[in-house]
Design a protein around this motif. Structure first.
Motif, PDB file in Angstrom:
ATOM      1  N   THR A  67       0.802  -1.121  -0.045  1.00 51.61           N
ATOM      2  CA  THR A  67      -0.030   0.069  -0.071  1.00 51.61           C
ATOM      3  C   THR A  67       0.887   1.419  -0.079  1.00 51.61           C
ATOM      4  O   THR A  67       0.518   2.162  -0.744  1.00 51.61           O
ATOM      5  CB  THR A  67      -0.842  -0.001   1.196  1.00 51.61           C
ATOM      6  N   ALA A  68       1.972   1.223   0.631  1.00 50.24           N
ATOM      7  CA  ALA A  68       2.975   2.354   0.966  1.00 50.24           C
ATOM      8  C   ALA A  68       4.056   2.549  -0.060  1.00 50.24           C
ATOM      9  O   ALA A  68       4.793   3.539  -0.131  1.00 50.24           O
ATOM     10  CB  ALA A  68       3.382   2.478   2.299  1.00 50.24           C
ATOM     11  N   ILE A  69       4.243   1.600  -0.951  1.00 48.02           N
ATOM     12  CA  ILE A  69       5.461   1.409  -1.834  1.00 48.02           C
ATOM     13  C   ILE A  69       5.383   2.710  -2.561  1.00 48.02           C
ATOM     14  O   ILE A  69       6.789   3.211  -2.892  1.00 48.02           O
ATOM     15  CB  ILE A  69       5.329   0.141  -2.508  1.00 48.02           C
ATOM     16  N   GLY A  70       4.403   3.132  -3.312  1.00 48.99           N
ATOM     17  CA  GLY A  70       4.552   4.263  -4.048  1.00 48.99           C
ATOM     18  C   GLY A  70       4.883   5.461  -3.407  1.00 48.99           C
ATOM     19  O   GLY A  70       5.656   6.347  -3.986  1.00 48.99           O
ATOM     20  N   GLN A  71       4.269   5.766  -2.206  1.00 49.86           N
ATOM     21  CA  GLN A  71       4.817   6.912  -1.167  1.00 49.86           C
ATOM     22  C   GLN A  71       6.210   7.024  -0.730  1.00 49.86           C
ATOM     23  O   GLN A  71       7.056   7.895  -0.618  1.00 49.86           O
ATOM     24  CB  GLN A  71       3.948   7.118   0.086  1.00 49.86           C
ATOM     25  N   GLY A  84       9.094   9.233  -2.111  1.00 50.89           N
ATOM     26  CA  GLY A  84       9.860  10.120  -1.132  1.00 50.89           C
ATOM     27  C   GLY A  84       8.757  10.939  -0.230  1.00 50.89           C
ATOM     28  O   GLY A  84       9.293  11.882   0.653  1.00 50.89           O
ATOM     29  N   LYS A  85       7.680  10.629   0.008  1.00 46.78           N
ATOM     30  CA  LYS A  85       6.433  11.348   0.656  1.00 46.78           C
ATOM     31  C   LYS A  85       6.661  10.593   2.044  1.00 46.78           C
ATOM     32  O   LYS A  85       6.170  11.544   2.696  1.00 46.78           O
ATOM     33  CB  LYS A  85       5.039  11.025   0.090  1.00 46.78           C
ATOM     34  N   VAL A  86       6.991   9.518   2.303  1.00 44.86           N
ATOM     35  CA  VAL A  86       7.236   9.238   3.705  1.00 44.86           C
ATOM     36  C   VAL A  86       8.642   8.565   3.953  1.00 44.86           C
ATOM     37  O   VAL A  86       9.362   8.270   2.826  1.00 44.86           O
ATOM     38  CB  VAL A  86       6.405   7.869   3.909  1.00 44.86           C
ATOM     39  N   ARG A  87       8.897   8.567   5.177  1.00 49.51           N
ATOM     40  CA  ARG A  87      10.115   7.814   5.434  1.00 49.51           C
ATOM     41  C   ARG A  87       9.857   6.463   6.201  1.00 49.51           C
ATOM     42  O   ARG A  87       8.875   6.512   6.990  1.00 49.51           O
ATOM     43  CB  ARG A  87      11.050   8.817   6.448  1.00 49.51           C
ATOM     44  N   VAL A  88      10.635   5.415   6.067  1.00 50.32           N
ATOM     45  CA  VAL A  88      10.619   4.282   6.716  1.00 50.32           C
ATOM     46  C   VAL A  88      11.443   4.080   7.570  1.00 50.32           C
ATOM     47  O   VAL A  88      12.582   4.053   7.313  1.00 50.32           O
ATOM     48  CB  VAL A  88      10.382   3.030   5.308  1.00 50.32           C
ATOM     49  N   LEU A  89      10.977   3.907   9.055  1.00 45.55           N
ATOM     50  CA  LEU A  89      11.757   3.560   9.998  1.00 45.55           C
ATOM     51  C   LEU A  89      12.124   2.375  10.077  1.00 45.55           C
ATOM     52  O   LEU A  89      13.165   1.889  10.835  1.00 45.55           O
ATOM     53  CB  LEU A  89      11.341   4.041  11.211  1.00 45.55           C
ATOM     54  N   GLY A  90      11.352   1.187   9.586  1.00 46.46           N
ATOM     55  CA  GLY A  90      11.716  -0.013   9.704  1.00 46.46           C
ATOM     56  C   GLY A  90      10.778  -1.149   9.030  1.00 46.46           C
ATOM     57  O   GLY A  90       9.382  -0.604   9.083  1.00 46.46           O
ATOM     58  N   LEU A  91      10.963  -2.301   8.695  1.00 39.24           N
ATOM     59  CA  LEU A  91       9.971  -3.198   7.996  1.00 39.24           C
ATOM     60  C   LEU A  91       9.711  -4.240   9.335  1.00 39.24           C
ATOM     61  O   LEU A  91      10.770  -4.407  10.125  1.00 39.24           O
ATOM     62  CB  LEU A  91      10.435  -3.838   6.655  1.00 39.24           C
ATOM     63  N   THR A  92       8.515  -4.765   9.402  1.00 36.26           N
ATOM     64  CA  THR A  92       8.129  -5.830  10.390  1.00 36.26           C
ATOM     65  C   THR A  92       8.685  -7.280   9.966  1.00 36.26           C
ATOM     66  O   THR A  92       8.475  -8.036  10.777  1.00 36.26           O
ATOM     67  CB  THR A  92       6.818  -5.745  10.615  1.00 36.26           C
ATOM     68  N   SER A  93       9.351  -7.403   9.074  1.00 37.91           N
ATOM     69  CA  SER A  93       9.724  -8.897   8.459  1.00 37.91           C
ATOM     70  C   SER A  93      10.963  -9.266   9.308  1.00 37.91           C
ATOM     71  O   SER A  93      11.708  -8.395   9.689  1.00 37.91           O
ATOM     72  CB  SER A  93       9.755  -8.803   7.171  1.00 37.91           C
ATOM     73  N   ALA A  94      11.342 -10.498   9.469  1.00 38.38           N
ATOM     74  CA  ALA A  94      12.525 -10.947   9.819  1.00 38.38           C
ATOM     75  C   ALA A  94      13.937 -10.715   9.067  1.00 38.38           C
ATOM     76  O   ALA A  94      14.798 -10.480   9.597  1.00 38.38           O
ATOM     77  CB  ALA A  94      12.233 -12.449  10.294  1.00 38.38           C
ATOM     78  N   THR A  95      13.651 -10.594   7.937  1.00 42.51           N
ATOM     79  CA  THR A  95      14.640 -10.205   6.623  1.00 42.51           C
ATOM     80  C   THR A  95      14.059  -8.940   5.974  1.00 42.51           C
ATOM     81  O   THR A  95      12.957  -8.682   5.854  1.00 42.51           O
ATOM     82  CB  THR A  95      15.114 -11.559   5.923  1.00 42.51           C
TER      83      THR A  95
END
Length: 331
Positions: free
Chosen positions: A216-220, A224-235
Motif C-alpha cells: 500500500t505504501a510502496i508508491g509513497q 519520497g513522501k514518507v520515511r520508513v523507519l523499519g520493516l516488520t519482517s525478519a529479513t
C-alpha cells in the motif's frame, strides 16, 4: 392382511422416492461443482480501494477471470474494521459466487470486538493470497529519523503522541499495538477509514506513524513522501532491500506480517472450495501474477485447504494474545 401389504408397499415406494431424491441432489451438486463457475464471481473486499487486500484481490481476480473464463469482480465494502463487508459474504448464498477477500484483520477482529455481527463458523477458510511486511512510516518531514527517536519521544509523552491505523480492530491497528507493546510505550490510537487515508494523514504530519502494508505504501516510499523507519519482517524485502528491519535495529525477535486470505460461506460444497483453492494456487504461479506481486512486495504462499485453516486459526490466537498483552478492552 391386505392393508399390511399396501402399507408395506407405500413404505417401500416412499423409501425409493427418498433414495431417488438423494441421488438427484447428489447428481445436482456434482454438476454444480463440475460447472463451477458458470457465471460472474464476486470478491467482496471489506476495505477501501488501495488497501493490501484490495491490491492482492485485484491481481489474483484478473488471473482467475482468464482461468475460469468468467468475470471476477472486486467490490469494496469498507467500514467497521471490515465487519460490514464480511457480513455481506456471511449472508450470501453458499454457492461459491460471493467470496470474501480480507487481510489479517479477519483474525484481528475477534480480539477487538466483544461480539461480532457474525459467527466465525459462518465462514470457511479457502486460501491465502500472499503475505508482506508492514512498513513503519512517518512523514518525510517528521523529526523522527529512527526507531529510537520515535520511542524516546513516546516515552517522554506517554499516551499523547498519535499513531494511525486503517480502523479499530484492523490488522494495522494490532500490528501497531504489538510495536508499542514491544517498545514499552503508550501512544494515542487514531483510526481512519482505510490505509490510503491513514497514509495521507501521516504524510501531513497529523499522526506520528502508520504501520502500513508495504504494497500500500510502496508508491509513497519510492516517491519520497514518507520515511520508513523499519520493516516488520525478519529479513529485508527484495523490493526494498535498502530499508532495514525493526529486528536488525536491536529487536531481534520482532516480526509481524500482513497476509490476505479468501473465505466463503461455510455451507459451500467442499468440491467448489477445493476448486477455488486449486485455481487460486494456479493463478499465483502465473508469470503476470508473480511479476505484479514482486512489484508490490507481496510474497506468495501456496496452501491447500487444511493448511489454510491451520494458518488462520494460529493467526487468530496470535492476535488475541497481542490484544490481551496490550491491555486492549474488547469493544
Amino acid at each position: 392382511m391386505q392393508f399390511s401389504f399396501y402399507s408395506k408397499l407405500l413404505g417401500s415406494l416412499a423409501l425409493l422416492g427418498s433414495v431417488l431424491t438423494l441421488q438427484s441432489n447428489i447428481a445436482h451438486a456434482q454438476a454444480n461443482v463440475a460447472n463451477y463457475p458458470s457465471k460472474t464471481v464476486k470478491m467482496i473486499v471489506p476495505l477501501t480501494p488501495g488497501s493490501g487486500a484490495d491490491i492482492a484481490g485485484r491481481i489474483v481476480g484478473k488471473s482467475l477471470t482468464e482461468i475460469w473464463k468468467q468475470p471476477v469482480i472486486v467490490e469494496n465494502r469498507p467500514g467497521a474494521g471490515g465487519l460490514i463487508g464480511t457480513g455481506v459474504v456471511v449472508n450470501s448464498d453458499s454457492d461459491g459466487y460471493t467470496l470474501l477477500v480480507q487481510s489479517a484483520s479477519y483474525a484481528a477482529n475477534p480480539a477487538i470486538y466483544k461480539k461480532l455481527p457474525y459467527d466465525l463458523k459462518s465462514l470457511t477458510d479457502v486460501s491465502i493470497l500472499g503475505t508482506s511486511p508492514y512498513a513503519l512510516v512517518v512523514s518525510a518531514e517528521s523529526p523522527y529519523k529512527s526507531i529510537k527517536d520515535l520511542v524516546d519521544a513516546a516515552k517522554a509523552q506517554p499516551g499523547n503522541i498519535p499513531f494511525a491505523s486503517a480502523g479499530v480492530g484492523s490488522s494495522t491497528h494490532l500490528a501497531a499495538e504489538y510495536f508499542n507493546q514491544t517498545m514499552g510505550i503508550k501512544m494515542l490510537h487514531v483510526p481512519y477509514k482505510g490505509s490510503p487515508e491513514a497514509i495521507q494523514e501521516t504524510i501531513a504530519g497529523r499522526t506520528a506513524y502508520y504501520m502500513a502494508p508495504l504494497q500500500t505504501a510502496i508508491g509513497q516510499i519510492q516517491g519520497g513522501k514518507v520515511r520508513v523507519l523499519g520493516l516488520t519482517s525478519a529479513t529485508r524485502s527484495e523490493i526494498a532491500a535498502d530499508i532495514p528491519t525493526i529486528a536488525e535495529q536491536g529487536f531481534p525477535n520482532f516480526e509481524i506480517g500482513l497476509w490476505v486470505g479468501v473465505w466463503a460461506p461455510s455451507a459451500t460444497p467442499k468440491g467448489i472450495l477445493q476448486k477455488i483453492n486449486t485455481d487460486i494456487n494456479k493463478a499465483l504461479q502465473e508469470p503476470e501474477v508473480k511479476t505484479a506481486y514482486a512489484k508490490a512486495g507481496i510474497t506468495i504462499k501456496l496452501m491447500n485447504l487444511a493448511e489454510t485453516e491451520k494458518f488462520v486459526r494460529s493467526e487468530i490466537n496470535k492476535y488475541s494474545k497481542i490484544a490481551k498483552d496490550a491491555g486492549i478492552e474488547p469493544q
